[in-house]
Design a protein around this motif. Structure first.
Motif: not given
Length: 606
Positions: A438-452
């Protein structure tokens, strides 16, 4: 032992040098760019460009110059050391010496899946970091690790479903050799290891196929991601082979034990055989002596792909993710009714009962969520092991605005009941990483488009737009609280905190999970290894589930009371209680279940 999968495309080591092959039917001219030097490639009449370079070797960097302008990576690149826009690396698969030649897999009935996102499962976020956790998974009772997609993606972090180079394991997690060591380490511990693959779309950054291979896509079929993958029109033979070889590549060159095919309902195919059928047939024919397990995600509930032969073995695909089981559980536990939960909210217990007994809750009935269109096919002829059940997975957590797990939404006693019934039911169970404690951390949607930055802004706006139709986000201020998927902190918040295992309530949840999986190994799996003779469920009820499965070696019964009052059910005198909630009693033939309790019973064969 050396492992290598031969393909009609990509870079391959030969006695004459490295052979390069690219299908570029709509390009006028292709040059190979090898370690900074350009050489023209020879075109045949079918749109293929080929060249053997004696000077090339493993470790060489290469790309393709299209029509003298655009430089692109190899779509069949085995590794992208820098990024998906950069050069590909020549890899010699035979350089890795495998020591698991005796490993042939494990029977499907023994499977307990553990879904993992490599980048957030450990502090290191690497293949090597995950190796250090394998023994703990094995000791918990897990028998199979399922890795979320690894295909190379833009940036250094991604939740997995924006890959654009499906043959290149993501460099953010380590090298190809590191991934092979992870697979080998799992096998050393008796663990199977599966890979989630995506054949229905490419991510929004780094896919250059449209620039030189226009027939790869078709406007005849539209998907949520745009033009569909062309698996049934002109040029589709090469497209089909691209993905079929991808599946064979992971199973052969990386020795994976199974594949999970993402959202196959989004692969439109008007030809015969359907791509899904050809894919599984090619795999079965290629690996006749191995335990290879093929799992679908298929919102259409098509039982046709899951049939068994006379001996009970899968003819095509082994199983399907049981969305109906999850959705009914979720509606029952949370009371949520928006989105696809609308199809389950009115009668969650009835839907759950049917799905447990017959596989699909929707077997051709109209779906409110789909605008009244019928959904599904009859599935009662299939064994429960044709379905992978789950209370949570990456989709139903990651696609929530705030990435909440069930432990954030449901009171512990009710979640404990659901967990117990989930892990002891005869379907193949899946746990999402951290669910076991029952982990307390969420699992969120994440990406990396820093260069765009423009793409990053579009993703942020699109993410908020997805939730605009939900009542909870009608207030713009609430919408602004949705975590920014492009912010690195969103990724960091999704990393599991292994240190919390020793504290409350996580320690108790972990202990309970371990005990339940031990019971499954001792009591449930022996039944699943015998022939199923049928399943029976009590008449539909708004508050009770009572399902019995009859196997050659015995009967398994799941009973649960979700009502507000005590319920008494009749029990076979020869049956014994394998597991029950606190307060449940068996007195003679009377099984008494207080509100929100359940029991698992076993009896002799009929």
């Amino acid at each position: 032992m050396r492992r290598f999968h031969r393909m009609p495309f990509g870079a391959e080591t030969t006695p004459e040098g490295i052979h390069f092959a690219l299908w570029a039917p709509t390009a006028r001219d292709i040059h190979l760019v090898l370690d900074g030097t350009e050489s023209p490639m020879e075109r045949d009449g079918n749109g293929w460009y080929r060249l053997t370079a004696p000077e090339a070797r493993p470790g060489s960097r290469y790309s393709y110059r299209v029509d003298g302008a655009l430089t692109v990576p190899d779509p069949a690149s085995r590794f992208q050391p820098d990024n998906v826009h950069g050069q590909s690396l020549v890899i010699d698969p035979k350089a890795y010496a495998w020591s698991d030649s005796d490993w042939a897999g494990r029977p499907w009935e023994e499977t307990v899946l553990y879904e993992v996102h490599v980048g957030t499962a450990t502090p290191e976020g690497t293949y090597a970091g995950l190796v250090g956790r394998l023994e703990a998974f094995r000791n918990l009772g897990i028998t199979a690790i399922e890795l979320m997609p690894l295909g190379a993606f833009a940036g250094r972090r991604n939740w997995g479903y924006d890959g654009v180079l499906p043959f290149a394991p993501a460099a953010a997690y380590g090298s190809p050799e590191d991934l092979k060591q992870l697979v080998e380490s799992a096998h050393e511990l008796g663990l199977m290891i599966f890979l989630d693959v995506v054949y229905n779309h490419f991510g929004p950054s780094g896919n250059y196929l449209h620039a030189y291979a226009e027939p790869f896509f078709t406007d005849r079929h539209r998907t949520p991601w745009g033009a569909g993958i062309n698996v049934d029109g002109d040029g589709s033979r090469t497209v089909r082979d691209f993905f079929i070889h991808n599946a064979l590549y992971w199973l052969e060159e990386y020795h994976f034990d199974g594949l999970r095919f993402d959202a196959v309902h989004a692969i439109a195919d008007d030809s015969r055989p359907h791509f899904i059928e050809e894919l599984s047939t090619r795999i079965r024919d290629t690996f006749p002596g191995r335990e290879i397990h093929l799992v679908l995600e298929n919102e259409a509930n098509e039982a046709r792909w899951l049939g068994r032969d006379a001996a009970g073995h899968p003819r095509l695909h082994t199983a399907q993710w049981a969305d109906d089981i999850h959705n009914a559980w979720h509606a029952l536990l949370t009371g949520e009714r928006e989105g696809y939960y609308a199809d389950y909210a009115e009668k969650p217990v009835v839907h759950l009962s049917r799905a447990l007994a017959e596989g699909f809750a929707y077997q051709g009935e109209p779906s409110e969520h789909a605008g009244g269109k019928p959904r599904g096919e009859p599935s009662s002829h299939l064994p429960p092991t044709a379905f992978v059940s789950f209370l949570q997975n990456h989709d139903q957590i990651g696609n929530r605005a705030f990435g909440e797990r069930l432990s954030h939404l449901v009171q512990p006693a009710r979640l404990s009941l659901a967990r117990s019934l989930h892990l002891l039911a005869p379907q193949v169970p899946l746990l999402f990483m951290g669910e076991e404690w029952a982990a307390s951390t969420p699992f969120l949607y994440f990406v990396d488009f820093e260069s765009e930055p423009d793409l990053g802004q579009a993703v942020r706006e699109g993410r908020r737009g997805e939730f605009a139709r939900f009542e909870a986000f009608a207030d713009p201020e609430t919408s602004l609280r949705i975590p920014d998927p492009t912010d690195c902190s969103t990724f960091m918040r999704s990393k599991l905190d292994w240190a919390e295992i020793g504290g409350s309530p996580h320690r108790n949840a972990l202990s309970e999970t371990r005990r339940l999986l031990s019971l499954r190994r001792m009591e449930i799996i022996p039944l699943l290894k015998s022939e199923l003779h049928g399943a029976h469920r009590a008449p539909p009820s708004a508050s009770m589930i009572d399902v019995t499965w009859s196997f050659t070696t015995g009967q398994l019964r799941l009973v649960a009371n979700f009502g507000d009052t005590v319920s008494v059910r009749k029990s076979d005198a020869a049956a014994r209680v394998v597991w029950s909630s606190p307060g449940v009693t068996l007195n003679g033939e009377n099984l008494t279940l207080p509100s929100w309790t359940g029991a698992i019973l076993k009896g002799p064969p009929i």
